[in-house]
Every structure is written in C-alpha cells, then in structure tokens.
Design an enzyme around this catalytic site. Structure first.
Site, PDB file in Angstrom:
ATOM      1  N   ASP A   7       0.858  -1.193   0.000  1.00  0.00           N
ATOM      2  CA  ASP A   7       0.000   0.000   0.000  1.00  0.00           C
ATOM      3  C   ASP A   7       0.894   1.243   0.000  1.00  0.00           C
ATOM      4  OD1 ASP A   7      -2.602   1.336   0.122  1.00  0.00           O
ATOM      5  OD2 ASP A   7      -2.018   1.978   2.111  1.00  0.00           O
ATOM      6  N   SER A   8       0.292   2.367  -0.395  1.00  0.00           N
ATOM      7  CA  SER A   8       1.043   3.624  -0.366  1.00  0.00           C
ATOM      8  C   SER A   8       1.393   4.020   1.068  1.00  0.00           C
ATOM      9  CB  SER A   8       0.206   4.733  -0.996  1.00  0.00           C
ATOM     10  OG  SER A   8      -1.011   4.854  -0.284  1.00  0.00           O
ATOM     11  N   CYS A  70      -4.106  -1.388  -2.490  1.00  0.00           N
ATOM     12  CA  CYS A  70      -4.194   0.060  -2.708  1.00  0.00           C
ATOM     13  C   CYS A  70      -5.020   0.237  -3.977  1.00  0.00           C
ATOM     14  CB  CYS A  70      -2.783   0.613  -2.897  1.00  0.00           C
ATOM     15  SG  CYS A  70      -2.742   2.362  -3.326  1.00  0.00           S
ATOM     16  N   GLU A 162      -3.643   9.271   7.697  1.00  0.00           N
ATOM     17  CA  GLU A 162      -2.201   9.008   7.876  1.00  0.00           C
ATOM     18  C   GLU A 162      -1.638   9.844   9.029  1.00  0.00           C
ATOM     19  OE1 GLU A 162       0.412   7.178   5.923  1.00  0.00           O
ATOM     20  OE2 GLU A 162      -1.266   5.976   5.211  1.00  0.00           O
ATOM     21  N   CYS A 194     -11.094   2.778  -1.127  1.00  0.00           N
ATOM     22  CA  CYS A 194      -9.722   3.112  -0.711  1.00  0.00           C
ATOM     23  C   CYS A 194      -9.486   2.337   0.568  1.00  0.00           C
ATOM     24  CB  CYS A 194      -9.585   4.612  -0.453  1.00  0.00           C
ATOM     25  SG  CYS A 194      -8.025   5.069   0.337  1.00  0.00           S
ATOM     26  N   HIS A 196      -7.781   2.895   3.065  1.00  0.00           N
ATOM     27  CA  HIS A 196      -7.786   3.667   4.312  1.00  0.00           C
ATOM     28  C   HIS A 196      -9.202   3.808   4.894  1.00  0.00           C
ATOM     29  CE1 HIS A 196      -3.812   4.878   2.920  1.00  0.00           C
ATOM     30  NE2 HIS A 196      -3.600   5.522   4.050  1.00  0.00           N
TER      31      HIS A 196
END
Ligand code: DGL
Length: 276
Positions: A7-8, A70, A162, A194, A196
């Site tokens: 993932d990013s 991701c 984040e 997403c 997240h």
C-alpha cells in the site's frame, strides 16, 4: 512461503489484518510507501513507477505473489503492469475485482457476459486518482448492466488518516457524503474504494444512513486470496518470515500502525524509489 501486501501507506493494514486472520499459516510481508503517500494526488505514470519499485522489493523478500492493497495503484498501474511488466513466474493482484464480484453477485472467475443485478444506484468513495481513472466503472461494465455509479473523490481524507487526525477525518467523511448525496440522494450501496476508508467505516455508515449497504474490501479480498491460493498453491513464494517495510520514518510509522491494528507492529526500513 510468503505473500506480499503493498500500500502507499497505512491503509493496506486493513487488508493485511483480514488476510492474516483468514490465512494464519501464511507469512505476509507488508510494504508501505509512506514516504510517497498519498498516491491519490499523483499522476498515473508516477503511481506506476512507485508501485513497480515497491513490488520489486517484495519479490526480493521472497514473495512471488503480491496483493496491491491500494485502490489507487490497482486503478492507475495494475493493468499496465499486467500487460507488459510482470514476469511469468510472478503474480500481482488488485483489490477491485473481489469487490465488484461481490456487488454483482458473481463467483470468482465467472466471465459470463454482463447482466442486470439487484443494485442500481451505487456511490463510490475513493481517492481523486482512483475516481479519475474510471477503473471501477470499467471493471463493473464487464460484469453488470444498468448500474448508475456516482463517484466522490475524497480529497484530504487519506492525509488526515495518515496523520492520525480523526476529528478532521470525520468532518471530511461527512462533507464528502453530503456532496455525493446532493448528486445521488438515495444510493442503495456504497463502495469504500480506498483501503484507508474502513478505518472510518462507522462514520460513513452513519452519514449515509442505515439502509445503505456499505461494502469495504478487506474481508472480500481475504476470501478471494484464500480461494486463489487453494487453486495456485505454487504462488506461495520462498519467503519464510512475516515483516513490515516502510520507506517512511520507522518510528512514527510503527507507532501509527500499532495504534491502527491495536497490536505491536515494528517496521524496518525499505529503500524508497530513487529520484521521485
Ligand atoms: N490506500 C490507498 C487506496 O486504496 C491509497 C491512498 C493514497 O495513497 O492516496 O487508494
């Protein structure tokens, strides 16, 4: 035997958590490109360069199979990688297809022509890059007809998550849901597109209302991976150990990951892609 999860940043931990619960005997190596997060505001070439770099690092860790946990990388880079970059003995799988198969009530690998499905109005919440790729609509069109998709780019949300700023994240979720509802007042289903966003699932559900079915990816991807590995056990690579790699600051990424997963997580350093 080990499988890579990319993932990013930290969002893919929601997928890591689900796959490790579903397949407790499999070691997973996680790669978070925290130095370059968020990907959602980058262009497709840039996302491709960063993603291929990270996937190569996971191959070096003995993971022949890598899950792109991701959506932004799955939407902006995966097709190009599959067409011309991935060697014969390796596989890279994305997170879109399991979700779309669930939404369209299909079994894995059912390649029959697109058909009408029960859900007609779908809200998609994703990063700006995922929304502008239209990859979700493209994959959906292979499987279903007559589904109206309204997509909301959720600018700022990944950064807030984040940064661990959950007050800002909640405010952003509510305003993005409101913006979408102005264009589609009564969605029947909502896709959290997403990795997240499951960390904010309760807020999405609350803002959307109890009658909207919210789909998030982690468990769907876990089921789909278990099914894949049963059919292709040779794709379990040579790696033996689980681990966490980040291109970001080891201490701060480890602390946030520990907070997200509510268990001690220790990252080690991964070399970031050069000159990006
Ligand atoms: N969590 C990732 C996704 O699923 C990427 C978010 C980002 O880096 O912008 O899209």
């Amino acid at each position: 035997m080990a499988v890579g999860v990319f993932d990013s940043g930290l969002g893919g931990l929601t997928v890591l958590d689900a796959v490790s619960r579903r397949l407790p005997e499999v070691p997973f190596v996680y790669f978070g490109d925290n130095k370059h997060a968020p990907y959602g505001v980058r262009d497709a070439d840039n996302v491709y360069d960063l993603t291929t770099h990270a996937v190569e690092k996971l191959w070096d860790e003995g993971c022949d199979l890598v899950i792109l946990a991701c959506n932004t990388a799955s939407a902006a880079a995966l097709r190009r990688m599959q067409e011309s970059w991935i060697p014969e003995d390796k596989r890279v799988l994305g997170v879109f297809v399991p979700l779309i198969e669930a939404l369209t009530e299909r079994q894995w690998g059912d390649n029959s022509p697109p058909r009408e499905v029960a859900v007609k109005h779908v809200a998609l919440f994703a990063t700006p890059a995922t929304v502008s790729s239209r990859a979700f609509q493209r994959e959906l069109a292979f499987r279903a007809i007559g589904v109206d998709v309204e997509a909301q780019p959720c600018g700022g949300l990944v950064d807030a998550i984040e940064d661990g700023d959950m007050i800002l994240a909640e405010a952003l979720v509510r305003s993005h849901v409101e913006a979408l509802k102005r264009r589609m007042p009564h969605p029947e289903a909502a896709i959290l597109g997403c990795t997240h966003y499951p960390l904010m699932q309760e807020i999405f559900q609350d803002a959307l209302g109890a009658d909207v079915k919210v789909y998030s990816q982690a468990n769907l991807v876990a089921e789909s991976l278990a099914d894949y590995l049963q059919r292709r056990p040779e794709m379990l690579g040579a790696g033996q150990a689980s681990g966490f790699l980040t291109t970001g600051d080891i201490q701060s990424v480890s602390n946030k990951a520990t907070q997200f997963l509510r268990r001690k997580i220790e990252f080690r350093a991964a070399e970031p892609a050069a000159s990006i």
